[in-house]
Design a protein around this motif. Structure first.
Motif, mmCIF file in Angstrom:
data_model
loop_
_atom_site.group_PDB
_atom_site.id
_atom_site.type_symbol
_atom_site.label_atom_id
_atom_site.label_comp_id
_atom_site.label_asym_id
_atom_site.label_seq_id
_atom_site.Cartn_x
_atom_site.Cartn_y
_atom_site.Cartn_z
ATOM 1 N N ILE A 182 -20.191 -9.654 -10.651
ATOM 2 C CA ILE A 182 -18.832 -9.849 -10.534
ATOM 3 C C ILE A 182 -18.257 -8.536 -9.963
ATOM 4 N N THR A 183 -17.300 -8.753 -8.977
ATOM 5 C CA THR A 183 -16.644 -7.306 -8.434
ATOM 6 C C THR A 183 -15.174 -7.220 -9.042
ATOM 7 N N VAL A 184 -14.733 -6.107 -9.618
ATOM 8 C CA VAL A 184 -13.372 -5.980 -9.845
ATOM 9 C C VAL A 184 -13.026 -4.898 -9.154
ATOM 10 N N ASN A 185 -11.846 -4.862 -8.430
ATOM 11 C CA ASN A 185 -11.193 -3.935 -7.761
ATOM 12 C C ASN A 185 -9.665 -4.063 -7.743
ATOM 13 N N THR A 186 -9.022 -2.782 -7.406
ATOM 14 C CA THR A 186 -7.576 -2.831 -7.498
ATOM 15 C C THR A 186 -7.054 -2.582 -6.182
ATOM 16 N N VAL A 187 -5.948 -3.188 -5.709
ATOM 17 C CA VAL A 187 -5.245 -3.147 -4.587
ATOM 18 C C VAL A 187 -3.728 -2.216 -4.986
ATOM 19 N N SER A 188 -3.638 -1.252 -4.419
ATOM 20 C CA SER A 188 -2.283 -0.527 -4.698
ATOM 21 C C SER A 188 -1.421 -0.693 -3.521
ATOM 22 N N PRO A 189 -0.327 -1.442 -3.400
ATOM 23 C CA PRO A 189 0.347 -1.515 -2.291
ATOM 24 C C PRO A 189 1.363 -0.624 -2.293
ATOM 25 N N GLY A 190 2.013 -0.123 -0.913
ATOM 26 C CA GLY A 190 3.067 0.760 -1.057
ATOM 27 C C GLY A 190 4.283 0.063 -1.015
ATOM 28 N N ALA A 191 5.391 0.482 -0.260
ATOM 29 C CA ALA A 191 6.716 -0.365 -0.473
ATOM 30 C C ALA A 191 6.399 -1.567 0.590
ATOM 31 N N THR A 192 6.373 -2.847 -0.051
ATOM 32 C CA THR A 192 6.101 -3.983 0.466
ATOM 33 C C THR A 192 7.535 -5.113 0.520
ATOM 34 N N ASP A 193 7.781 -5.388 1.843
ATOM 35 C CA ASP A 193 9.178 -6.156 1.677
ATOM 36 C C ASP A 193 8.975 -7.619 1.050
ATOM 37 N N THR A 194 9.496 -7.635 -0.252
ATOM 38 C CA THR A 194 9.587 -8.709 -0.907
ATOM 39 C C THR A 194 10.784 -8.651 -2.012
ATOM 40 N N ASP A 195 11.337 -9.769 -2.683
ATOM 41 C CA ASP A 195 12.235 -9.799 -3.326
ATOM 42 C C ASP A 195 12.339 -8.805 -4.409
ATOM 43 N N LEU A 196 11.141 -8.651 -5.038
ATOM 44 C CA LEU A 196 11.149 -7.725 -6.229
ATOM 45 C C LEU A 196 11.389 -6.327 -5.670
ATOM 46 N N LEU A 197 11.108 -6.027 -4.687
ATOM 47 C CA LEU A 197 11.523 -4.337 -3.827
ATOM 48 C C LEU A 197 12.522 -4.548 -3.743
ATOM 49 N N ARG A 198 13.345 -5.398 -3.164
ATOM 50 C CA ARG A 198 14.582 -5.333 -2.722
ATOM 51 C C ARG A 198 15.776 -5.539 -3.943
ATOM 52 N N SER A 199 15.182 -6.236 -5.047
ATOM 53 C CA SER A 199 16.105 -6.140 -5.980
ATOM 54 C C SER A 199 16.076 -4.589 -6.991
ATOM 55 N N THR A 200 15.431 -3.925 -6.584
ATOM 56 C CA THR A 200 15.241 -2.831 -7.198
ATOM 57 C C THR A 200 15.539 -1.616 -6.419
ATOM 58 N N ASN A 201 15.729 -1.817 -5.209
ATOM 59 C CA ASN A 201 16.088 -0.597 -4.224
ATOM 60 C C ASN A 201 17.142 -0.915 -3.309
ATOM 61 N N SER A 202 17.941 0.307 -3.189
ATOM 62 C CA SER A 202 19.214 0.048 -2.040
ATOM 63 C C SER A 202 18.403 -0.015 -0.796
ATOM 64 N N GLU A 203 19.300 -0.301 0.283
ATOM 65 C CA GLU A 203 18.850 -0.431 1.662
ATOM 66 C C GLU A 203 18.625 0.810 2.029
ATOM 67 N N GLN A 204 19.210 2.191 1.515
ATOM 68 C CA GLN A 204 18.998 3.412 1.923
ATOM 69 C C GLN A 204 17.766 3.928 1.744
ATOM 70 N N SER A 205 17.187 3.477 0.237
ATOM 71 C CA SER A 205 15.899 3.733 -0.306
ATOM 72 C C SER A 205 14.631 2.857 0.700
ATOM 73 N N LEU A 206 15.204 1.780 0.786
ATOM 74 C CA LEU A 206 14.111 0.995 1.646
ATOM 75 C C LEU A 206 13.904 1.715 3.239
ATOM 76 N N GLU A 207 14.924 2.207 3.721
ATOM 77 C CA GLU A 207 14.522 2.696 5.031
ATOM 78 C C GLU A 207 14.113 4.192 4.939
ATOM 79 N N MET A 208 14.229 4.683 3.840
ATOM 80 C CA MET A 208 13.578 5.944 3.580
ATOM 81 C C MET A 208 11.918 5.778 3.476
ATOM 82 N N ALA A 209 11.669 4.647 2.639
ATOM 83 C CA ALA A 209 10.442 4.432 2.569
ATOM 84 C C ALA A 209 9.507 4.038 3.805
ATOM 85 N N ALA A 210 10.351 3.322 4.617
ATOM 86 C CA ALA A 210 9.876 3.083 5.891
ATOM 87 C C ALA A 210 9.481 4.343 6.678
#
Length: 251
Positions: A182-210
């Motif tokens: 059995i393999t066990v791995n972690t995946v660590s996303p960066g800024a990913t365009d989801t409802d969760l990301l947009r609910s906790t970040n301003s549009e300016q923050s999202l532009e900076m992340a990009a």
């Protein structure tokens, strides 16, 4: 559906937080690859039903189970659903994460810290325990963390701490379960365009992340789901105990 893509035929998968964002993309991809999927959802019955319809339209099978992962009984409910609907437990993707409001340490309420740890870390521990007890040999576990554990910033102490715990759980589980294939791995996303990301970040923050992402854009849920699908497939049988940054070059 092209049958040549069904490399997960006969496999049973559990995906936590599968009704939106990255989780939704994972459910669709694993089902497309042939797995029967049980996914957890908590708040949005309509979104869960839509996922089931999307998967069915693509020729796959997915069953949503309502489960509050902030409550240990909710994890048991999800895996009871897995026993009902799956041929066996072969794949586990711990994706669910609690919404959070960024707050500096000086202002962070204790109950908010406890809530985030319950959903983001304790639920992963409980799901891993189910996997250790019931997953068939040769299975796959993928736990979702975040690039913020190596790129911390103000206001995310509880969130980053909960995901740091996930990374440590992954490392230990990868060694405990390795003898069973059995393999066990972690995946660590960066800024990913989801409802969760947009609910906790301003549009300016999202532009900076990009802008600071070397590949010049926000990630899409499918970008992350594709990495997870690889780790769940037969070609990743020799990859375990790793933390893969699916972040467009960050980290």
């Amino acid at each position: 559906m092209d049958v040549r893509t069904r490399i997960l035929e006969g496999k049973g998968a559990v995906v936590t937080g599968g009704s939106r964002g990255i989780g939704r993309a994972v459910v669709r991809r694993l089902a497309h690859d042939g797995a029967t999927v049980v996914f957890g959802w908590h708040h949005d019955a309509a979104a869960a039903a839509e996922v089931e319809k999307e998967v069915a339209a693509d020729g796959g099978v997915a069953h949503g189970v309502r489960a509050d992962l902030g409550d240990p009984a909710g994890v048991d409910t999800l895996f009871a659903g897995a026993r009902t609907h799956l041929p066996g437990l072969d794949l586990l993707v711990n994706n669910a994460a609690a919404r959070h409001t960024p707050a500096l340490l000086v202002d962070l309420p204790e109950d908010e810290f406890d809530r985030l740890m319950a959903v983001n870390a304790r639920a992963v521990f409980l799901a891993l325990r189910h996997a250790a007890r019931h997953m068939r040999d040769g299975g796959r576990v993928v736990n979702l963390s975040t690039i913020n554990t190596v790129m911390p910033g103000p206001g995310i102490a509880a969130y980053a701490a909960s995901k740091g715990a996930v990374e440590q759980l992954s490392g230990v589980a990868s060694r405990e379960l390795a003898a069973r294939g059995i393999t066990v791995n972690t995946v660590s996303p960066g800024a990913t365009d989801t409802d969760l990301l947009r609910s906790t970040n301003s549009e300016q923050s999202l532009e900076m992340a990009a802008r600071i992402t070397p590949m010049g854009r926000l990630g899409q849920p499918a970008d992350v789901a594709n990495v997870i699908a690889f780790l769940c497939g037969p070609d990743a049988r020799w990859v375990t105990g790793q933390n893969i940054h699916a972040a467009g070059g960050l980290g």
